[in-house]
Scaffold this motif. Structure first.
Motif, PDB file in Angstrom:
ATOM      1  N   ILE A  23       0.954  -1.247  -0.114  1.00 40.22           N
ATOM      2  CA  ILE A  23       0.196   0.039  -0.147  1.00 40.22           C
ATOM      3  C   ILE A  23       0.800   1.343  -0.107  1.00 40.22           C
ATOM      4  CG2 ILE A  23      -0.382  -0.120   2.756  1.00 40.22           C
ATOM      5  CD1 ILE A  23      -3.070   1.093   2.128  1.00 40.22           C
ATOM      6  N   GLY A  24       2.036   1.063   0.618  1.00 44.79           N
ATOM      7  CA  GLY A  24       2.766   2.229   0.732  1.00 44.79           C
ATOM      8  C   GLY A  24       3.931   2.617  -0.444  1.00 44.79           C
ATOM      9  N   VAL A  25       4.027   1.593  -1.332  1.00 46.89           N
ATOM     10  CA  VAL A  25       5.387   1.516  -1.981  1.00 46.89           C
ATOM     11  C   VAL A  25       5.491   2.676  -2.950  1.00 46.89           C
ATOM     12  CG1 VAL A  25       4.375   0.404  -4.149  1.00 46.89           C
ATOM     13  CG2 VAL A  25       6.698  -0.002  -3.532  1.00 46.89           C
ATOM     14  N   GLY A  26       4.609   3.554  -3.105  1.00 50.19           N
ATOM     15  CA  GLY A  26       4.719   4.792  -3.913  1.00 50.19           C
ATOM     16  C   GLY A  26       5.696   5.832  -3.050  1.00 50.19           C
ATOM     17  N   HIS A  27       5.197   5.786  -1.753  1.00 51.11           N
ATOM     18  CA  HIS A  27       6.009   6.605  -0.833  1.00 51.11           C
ATOM     19  C   HIS A  27       7.442   6.122  -0.873  1.00 51.11           C
ATOM     20  CE1 HIS A  27       2.052   8.388   0.036  1.00 51.11           C
ATOM     21  NE2 HIS A  27       1.731   7.485   0.642  1.00 51.11           N
ATOM     22  N   LEU A  28       7.704   5.138  -0.924  1.00 49.08           N
ATOM     23  CA  LEU A  28       9.105   4.715  -0.581  1.00 49.08           C
ATOM     24  C   LEU A  28      10.018   5.216  -1.742  1.00 49.08           C
ATOM     25  CD1 LEU A  28      11.201   2.977   0.504  1.00 49.08           C
ATOM     26  CD2 LEU A  28      10.742   1.081  -0.828  1.00 49.08           C
ATOM     27  N   VAL A  29       9.660   5.219  -3.108  1.00 51.44           N
ATOM     28  CA  VAL A  29      10.259   5.739  -4.056  1.00 51.44           C
ATOM     29  C   VAL A  29      10.542   7.042  -3.763  1.00 51.44           C
ATOM     30  CG1 VAL A  29      10.263   6.011  -6.632  1.00 51.44           C
ATOM     31  CG2 VAL A  29       9.303   3.907  -5.609  1.00 51.44           C
ATOM     32  N   HIS A  30       9.875   7.566  -3.434  1.00 49.02           N
ATOM     33  CA  HIS A  30       9.917   9.241  -3.411  1.00 49.02           C
ATOM     34  C   HIS A  30      10.594   9.818  -1.894  1.00 49.02           C
ATOM     35  CE1 HIS A  30       7.571   9.913  -7.067  1.00 49.02           C
ATOM     36  NE2 HIS A  30       6.933   9.036  -6.524  1.00 49.02           N
ATOM     37  N   ALA A  31      10.324   9.002  -1.053  1.00 52.08           N
ATOM     38  CA  ALA A  31      11.159   9.287   0.184  1.00 52.08           C
ATOM     39  C   ALA A  31      12.609   8.927  -0.224  1.00 52.08           C
ATOM     40  CB  ALA A  31      10.818   8.318   1.276  1.00 52.08           C
ATOM     41  N   VAL A  32      13.091   7.877  -0.881  1.00 45.38           N
ATOM     42  CA  VAL A  32      14.381   7.639  -1.442  1.00 45.38           C
ATOM     43  C   VAL A  32      14.848   8.934  -2.279  1.00 45.38           C
ATOM     44  CG1 VAL A  32      15.604   6.297  -2.874  1.00 45.38           C
ATOM     45  CG2 VAL A  32      14.311   5.227  -1.391  1.00 45.38           C
ATOM     46  N   ARG A  33      14.007   9.341  -3.229  1.00 47.97           N
ATOM     47  CA  ARG A  33      14.554  10.120  -4.084  1.00 47.97           C
ATOM     48  C   ARG A  33      14.945  11.610  -3.089  1.00 47.97           C
ATOM     49  NH1 ARG A  33      10.247  12.069  -7.061  1.00 47.97           N
ATOM     50  NH2 ARG A  33      11.445  13.613  -7.778  1.00 47.97           N
ATOM     51  N   ARG A  34      13.837  11.735  -2.344  1.00 47.28           N
ATOM     52  CA  ARG A  34      13.900  13.110  -1.619  1.00 47.28           C
ATOM     53  C   ARG A  34      15.004  12.824  -0.397  1.00 47.28           C
ATOM     54  NH1 ARG A  34       8.538  12.775  -0.117  1.00 47.28           N
ATOM     55  NH2 ARG A  34       8.048  13.646  -2.033  1.00 47.28           N
ATOM     56  N   ASN A  35      15.538  11.997   0.217  1.00 44.77           N
ATOM     57  CA  ASN A  35      16.741  11.619   1.028  1.00 44.77           C
ATOM     58  C   ASN A  35      16.720  12.410   2.122  1.00 44.77           C
ATOM     59  OD1 ASN A  35      19.105  10.265   1.012  1.00 44.77           O
ATOM     60  ND2 ASN A  35      20.557  11.818   0.336  1.00 44.77           N
ATOM     61  N   LEU A  36      15.478  12.676   2.720  1.00 43.63           N
ATOM     62  CA  LEU A  36      15.446  13.310   3.986  1.00 43.63           C
ATOM     63  C   LEU A  36      15.989  12.352   5.149  1.00 43.63           C
ATOM     64  CD1 LEU A  36      12.038  14.936   4.108  1.00 43.63           C
ATOM     65  CD2 LEU A  36      14.229  16.447   4.427  1.00 43.63           C
ATOM     66  N   PRO A  37      16.874  12.823   6.032  1.00 42.99           N
ATOM     67  CA  PRO A  37      17.640  11.876   6.998  1.00 42.99           C
ATOM     68  C   PRO A  37      16.511  11.282   7.727  1.00 42.99           C
ATOM     69  CG  PRO A  37      18.722  13.970   6.988  1.00 42.99           C
ATOM     70  CD  PRO A  37      17.222  14.159   6.335  1.00 42.99           C
ATOM     71  N   LEU A  38      16.320  10.055   7.504  1.00 38.63           N
ATOM     72  CA  LEU A  38      15.597   9.137   8.511  1.00 38.63           C
ATOM     73  C   LEU A  38      16.085   7.677   8.006  1.00 38.63           C
ATOM     74  CD1 LEU A  38      12.644   7.703   7.282  1.00 38.63           C
ATOM     75  CD2 LEU A  38      12.128  10.117   6.844  1.00 38.63           C
ATOM     76  N   THR A  39      15.850   6.887   9.198  1.00 39.76           N
ATOM     77  CA  THR A  39      16.115   5.369   8.933  1.00 39.76           C
ATOM     78  C   THR A  39      14.587   4.651   8.740  1.00 39.76           C
ATOM     79  OG1 THR A  39      17.862   5.650  10.407  1.00 39.76           O
ATOM     80  CG2 THR A  39      16.914   3.371   9.892  1.00 39.76           C
ATOM     81  N   TYR A  40      14.612   3.731   7.885  1.00 34.63           N
ATOM     82  CA  TYR A  40      13.325   3.076   7.395  1.00 34.63           C
ATOM     83  C   TYR A  40      13.601   1.751   7.545  1.00 34.63           C
ATOM     84  CZ  TYR A  40       8.861   1.631   5.184  1.00 34.63           C
ATOM     85  OH  TYR A  40       7.865   0.865   4.956  1.00 34.63           O
ATOM     86  N   VAL A  41      13.108   1.300   8.724  1.00 36.87           N
ATOM     87  CA  VAL A  41      13.228  -0.452   9.010  1.00 36.87           C
ATOM     88  C   VAL A  41      11.816  -1.039   8.550  1.00 36.87           C
ATOM     89  CG1 VAL A  41      13.675  -2.048  10.837  1.00 36.87           C
ATOM     90  CG2 VAL A  41      14.672   0.178  11.093  1.00 36.87           C
ATOM     91  N   VAL A  42      12.154  -2.090   7.653  1.00 40.86           N
ATOM     92  CA  VAL A  42      11.038  -2.970   7.044  1.00 40.86           C
ATOM     93  C   VAL A  42      11.191  -4.343   7.747  1.00 40.86           C
ATOM     94  CG1 VAL A  42       9.709  -3.537   5.258  1.00 40.86           C
ATOM     95  CG2 VAL A  42      10.804  -1.308   5.109  1.00 40.86           C
ATOM     96  N   MET A  43      10.148  -4.634   8.454  1.00 38.38           N
ATOM     97  CA  MET A  43      10.106  -6.001   9.000  1.00 38.38           C
ATOM     98  C   MET A  43       9.506  -6.886   7.952  1.00 38.38           C
ATOM     99  SD  MET A  43       9.216  -4.872  12.925  1.00 38.38           S
ATOM    100  CE  MET A  43       9.156  -2.962  12.472  1.00 38.38           C
ATOM    101  N   ASP A  44      10.422  -7.583   7.166  1.00 39.45           N
ATOM    102  CA  ASP A  44       9.749  -8.121   5.846  1.00 39.45           C
ATOM    103  C   ASP A  44       9.760  -9.671   6.290  1.00 39.45           C
ATOM    104  OD1 ASP A  44       9.611  -9.436   3.431  1.00 39.45           O
ATOM    105  OD2 ASP A  44      11.318  -8.528   2.560  1.00 39.45           O
ATOM    106  N   ASN A  45       8.508 -10.176   6.483  1.00 42.00           N
ATOM    107  CA  ASN A  45       8.048 -11.368   6.626  1.00 42.00           C
ATOM    108  C   ASN A  45       7.250 -12.119   5.308  1.00 42.00           C
ATOM    109  OD1 ASN A  45       5.633 -10.497   6.882  1.00 42.00           O
ATOM    110  ND2 ASN A  45       5.174 -10.945   9.101  1.00 42.00           N
ATOM    111  N   GLY A  46       7.189 -11.508   4.451  1.00 46.22           N
ATOM    112  CA  GLY A  46       6.483 -12.073   3.014  1.00 46.22           C
ATOM    113  C   GLY A  46       5.085 -12.714   3.317  1.00 46.22           C
ATOM    114  N   VAL A  47       4.513 -11.961   4.337  1.00 48.37           N
ATOM    115  CA  VAL A  47       3.070 -12.388   4.583  1.00 48.37           C
ATOM    116  C   VAL A  47       2.132 -11.249   5.254  1.00 48.37           C
ATOM    117  CG1 VAL A  47       3.589 -13.379   6.860  1.00 48.37           C
ATOM    118  CG2 VAL A  47       1.737 -14.394   5.577  1.00 48.37           C
ATOM    119  N   TYR A  48       1.053 -11.361   4.841  1.00 45.93           N
ATOM    120  CA  TYR A  48       0.167 -10.255   5.815  1.00 45.93           C
ATOM    121  C   TYR A  48      -0.262 -11.030   6.881  1.00 45.93           C
ATOM    122  CZ  TYR A  48      -0.555  -6.692   2.272  1.00 45.93           C
ATOM    123  OH  TYR A  48      -0.334  -5.676   1.251  1.00 45.93           O
ATOM    124  N   GLY A  49       0.578 -10.911   8.115  1.00 44.19           N
ATOM    125  CA  GLY A  49       0.545 -11.559   9.531  1.00 44.19           C
ATOM    126  C   GLY A  49      -0.917 -11.341  10.102  1.00 44.19           C
TER     127      GLY A  49
END
Lengths: 276, 575
Positions: A99-125
């Motif tokens: 749902i939020g992937v569009g924001h990821l691309v633009h957050a990366v481009r914008r490069n504002l200092p922040l850390t994005y931790v994605v807890m990737d479990n490959g499933v909608y738990g």
């Protein structure tokens, strides 16, 4: 006053299932901040929706629990307004790569200092095990009973192609490695993506701890070129470490801080400028 | 001599229609006239008919007129589409180049606009030739354009300035020789008072800066983009920042993040963007985050009429978000109000810790109009209930700060990240005073009631402004930029001895039920005038319990703004 780990906890007991990878991520964030000496009141942990989104409630610093997929816009708003505050965004693969992937691309481009931790479990738990954006092709669940036909999202390649300045990957099964990785990410002066393999022990029976222990590959140094990064990702599907790191200016942030602002001389000049 | 007149320039979009209108309007504003302009344009950059209608007068009107006195046409289409509104004996000035034809009820002056421009240096100066021609008809000296031309072309060198002034002069002389200096079209001189000249969007941007707004994430959209474009230039000068986002969802969420961080944050959009923001507006309501959203309404639904006038977002602004939150919706009607209401919007957002939507409409946002002096000293910043030292928890903080403390007013202390002893949680999930999630029935009731209590019984002062006869037989109720057309219609009706009142609504949430009832008083009939197809304001009146036995609607949803005569005719028929 000297800080200890307790300062980053708040006594609120997580409701995650026993064995969930997200416990480790919470612990890692707390430890990394302690080791970096960033006081809890100087951090905002911003989280999304899903099991992983609950992480902000268990954290001893400031915490904002947003709506589904909107972690990054809210986190960037804080980062833009408060250059003095460490912002850590955290969420799951559905939240960040669906749902939020569009924001990821633009957050990366914008490069504002922040850390994005994605807890990737490959499933909608949190909604009981439906197929997620990072579920492998062929993955069976209630929403892909005949096996997932879609190509999974490749978050690291996606971030790299958008111009990421920091890409890291960790594993909930290796806390010490993840602490070091996160410390580097939080210290990075731009946007840092940290994808963490964080197993869902209840719903994802294929990508469990044993699977990752077998599959991960420790990459000691970041790739020196785009070609090297792509080759690494082709050769090793599950590399861990800081995989990519470059410098690029960050987007503009608030310079004044959130002080009461008064009409300035500029204002009077602008008004004169509209004298038709 | 004329005390007011309407002048219109038409041509293909992209051939200088806008700059011709702008130069004309600015020059006359500087003479001390009141000027109100309205642009007709389409969602394309080059081609397609566009026009700019400018009303010039010795007293202030905030509406365009039904008729046109002088039409300047760059092509035959401009004559064909607009000559119907040129009054009997009115003037059409047209370029010889296209061999113009006009009906008998007007006087046509064929001027070789392009040819004269070429002789002066370049065909693109045909708009200057046309301004000179206009000046001659209106009995205005050409030097009224000198200052504007000088400012506009100074950077290109003195030669260009001189060529443009020559083009104006030649246009003037050409029409003079045709016998175009007509005493009956001469404008009465103005007093030379210098007043501001701006559109609603300019006033919103200036108001935002004055109000202390410093973060604006936004996504471009007609007719809101000017607010963003203006603040992109202004904010860096005061330490602020504009972020161009990937969409409106990001814009509002980023504004929420910035507001949580302690900045005064806003975004600006139009209907389609407002629809996308709805979930996040709920987040702002639930997390009690003060954020200001400007909605410059245009024709809906969907992409609708992107460049046309409408007021059809009222219900969406009030009811678009799922669930129930306290919210404030303000509705400025003039440029001055756009400026001051941005200050009100931020103060109210911080006082009640809730989202505030400031609604304009395309006519208000884009119509450039003479604007009275803006008094900065009237803009006071009130940040609401911020936690004091005493409110904060002692170190080491062992429990969360009660950000959502249950109080009598429902308003709780706000604290920004970076504050020791203020650590708390914020969530869109139902929560305890500490911000921790809690879904028990008991807590749900407590927190829901706390939030809703903030605005219970509140009516924002001056939400309804009543003018006209106190003992009116008919009260006309309007909103937004229709203020001028209604006022003018009411004035005409009153001059005929009819008893007419005008109640203008400047805030629709909290709905000013009592103020509206007082404004209606003992009127026999009520007419609600609005730019939409379903009578949204009228529905709100009945929804919120404003009762009257005879309420009628005058609706317009063809994309055009109300003309004073349309309202006049309708109300006249009610007597």
């Amino acid at each position: 006053m000297t800080l200890d780990l307790k300062a980053y906890e708040n006594g609120n007991r997580p409701t995650w299932c026993p064995g969930c990878g997200d416990y480790a991520v919470l612990k890692v964030i707390q430890r990394a901040l302690l080791e970096l000496g960033i006081a809890p009141e100087d951090v905002v942990l911003v989280s999304g929706i899903g099991c992983s989104g609950k992480i902000s409630h268990y954290f001893g610093g400031y915490g904002v629990h947003t709506t589904h997929g909107r972690v990054l816009p809210v986190a960037q708003g804080i980062a833009a307004a408060r250059p003095d505050i460490a912002v850590i965004a955290a969420g799951g693969d559905g939240d960040g790569y669906g749902i939020g992937v569009g924001h990821l691309v633009h957050a990366v481009r914008r490069n504002l200092p922040l850390t994005y931790v994605v807890m990737d479990n490959g499933v909608y738990g949190n909604t009981k095990g439906q197929t997620s954006p990072t579920s492998p092709t062929g993955y069976r669940s209630s929403t892909s009973p005949h096996g997932n036909a879609d190509e999974p999202v490749h978050p690291l390649r996606l971030a790299w192609s958008a111009g990421a300045t920091f890409i890291g990957q960790g594993f909930s099964g290796d806390i010490r490695h993840l602490v070091e990785l996160l410390k580097q990410a939080v210290s990075h002066p731009g946007f840092a993506l940290v994808n963490v393999f964080s197993p869902c022990v209840v719903f994802n029976k294929t990508h469990d701890y044993a699977f990752y222990r077998r599959s991960v590959f420790y990459q000691e140094t970041p790739a020196r070129s785009s070609a090297e990064l792509i080759q690494l990702l082709e050769t090793h599907p599950f590399p861990l470490g800081v995989l990519w790191r470059t410098d690029r200016p960050a987007a503009a942030r608030l310079e004044t801080g959130p002080a009461d602002a008064v009409p300035s001389d500029c204002m009077r000049r602008w008004l004169r400028g509209t004298l038709g | 001599m004329l005390e007011q007149l309407s002048w219109k320039v038409g041509g293909q979009q992209g051939e200088g229609v806008e700059s011709t209108g702008e130069t004309f309007a600015v020059a006359l504003n500087r003479q001390g006239y009141y000027v109100y302009s309205f642009r007709h344009f389409s969602s394309r950059i080059k081609g397609g008919h566009s026009n700019d209608k400018v009303r010039v007068s010795l007293k202030q009107y905030r509406a365009i007129t039904d008729h046109t006195d002088v039409l300047l046409a760059f092509d035959q289409e401009s004559i064909d589409l607009n000559v119907g509104e040129v009054r009997e004996g009115g003037i059409v000035i047209a370029d010889e180049k296209f061999n113009p034809k006009a009906p008998d009820h007007v006087r046509l002056f064929v001027v070789p606009l392009t040819k004269i421009a070429e002789e002066c240096g370049s065909a693109i100066m045909k708009n200057m030739v046309s301004l000179g021609a206009s000046a001659c008809v209106l009995g205005l000296p050409i030097n009224i354009f000198a200052e504007v031309v000088e400012e506009r072309f100074r950077r290109k060198g003195q030669k260009i300035v001189d060529q443009n002034m020559l083009a104006i002069q030649r246009g003037f002389e050409y029409v003079k020789e045709l016998g175009g200096a007509l005493p009956e079209f001469a404008l009465k001189p103005a007093d030379g008072t210098r007043r501001l000249f701006m559109m609603g969007n300019d006033a919103i941007a200036l108001g935002a800066v004055a109000a202390g707004a410093r973060v604006m994430p936004a996504y471009p959209i007609t007719p809101a983009s000017d607010v963003m474009e203006s603040l992109i230039r202004k904010f860096p000068k005061v330490g602020g920042v504009v972020v161009q986002t990937e969409d409106e969802i990001a814009a509002i969420n980023m504004a929420i993040g910035a507001a949580y961080g302690g900045a005064r944050a806003m975004t600006a959009t139009s209907g389609p963007g407002l629809s996308l923001m709805m979930e996040a507006i709920g987040l702002a309501g639930m997390t009690e985050t003060p954020v200001v959203i400007v909605d410059t309404q245009r024709g809906g639904p969907s992409t609708g009429l992107p460049t046309k006038q409408e007021q059809s977002d009222l219900l969406a602004a009030l009811f678009g978000t799922h669930g129930e939150i306290p919210k404030i919706v303000l509705n400025p009607a003039t440029t001055e109000e756009c400026f001051y209401m941005m200050g009100d919007a931020f103060n109210l957002a911080e006082k009640y810790q809730c989202p505030v939507i400031v609604m304009t409409d395309l006519q208000l946002s884009l119509s450039k109009q003479t604007t009275e002096p803006l008094d900065l000293s009237k803009v006071q910043i009130d940040r609401g209930y911020l936690a004091s030292e005493a409110d904060l928890l002692p170190a080491p903080q062992t429990e969360e700060f009660k950000r959502y403390k249950v109080t009598e007013s429902g308003i709780s202390p706000r604290v920004f990240p970076g504050t020791k002893g203020g650590i708390h949680k914020v969530t869109g999930v139902e929560h305890l005073e500490s911000g921790r999630p809690n879904e028990t029935s008991r807590n749900r009731k407590i927190q829901m009631e706390k939030r809703m209590r903030k605005l219970r019984g509140v009516e924002i002062p001056n939400s309804v402004v009543r003018t006209g006869d106190a003992d009116a037989d008919v009260v006309i109720i309007g909103i937004g930029s229709n203020v001028g057309a209604i006022a003018e219609a009411a004035e005409r009706l009153r001059s005929e001895g009819l008893k007419v009142g005008h109640a203008h609504v400047h805030a629709i949430l909290p709905f000013p039920k009592h103020q509206l009832e007082a404004a209606i008083g003992s009127a026999k009939k009520v007419l609600v005038v609005e730019n939409n197809a379903t009578g949204q304001l009228r529905h709100l009146m009945s929804f919120f319990g404003v009762q009257h036995e005879s309420v009628d609607s005058l609706l317009k949803y063809d994309g055009g703004p109300f003309l004073p005569s349309e309202i006049y005719q309708h109300v006249k028929g009610m007597f």
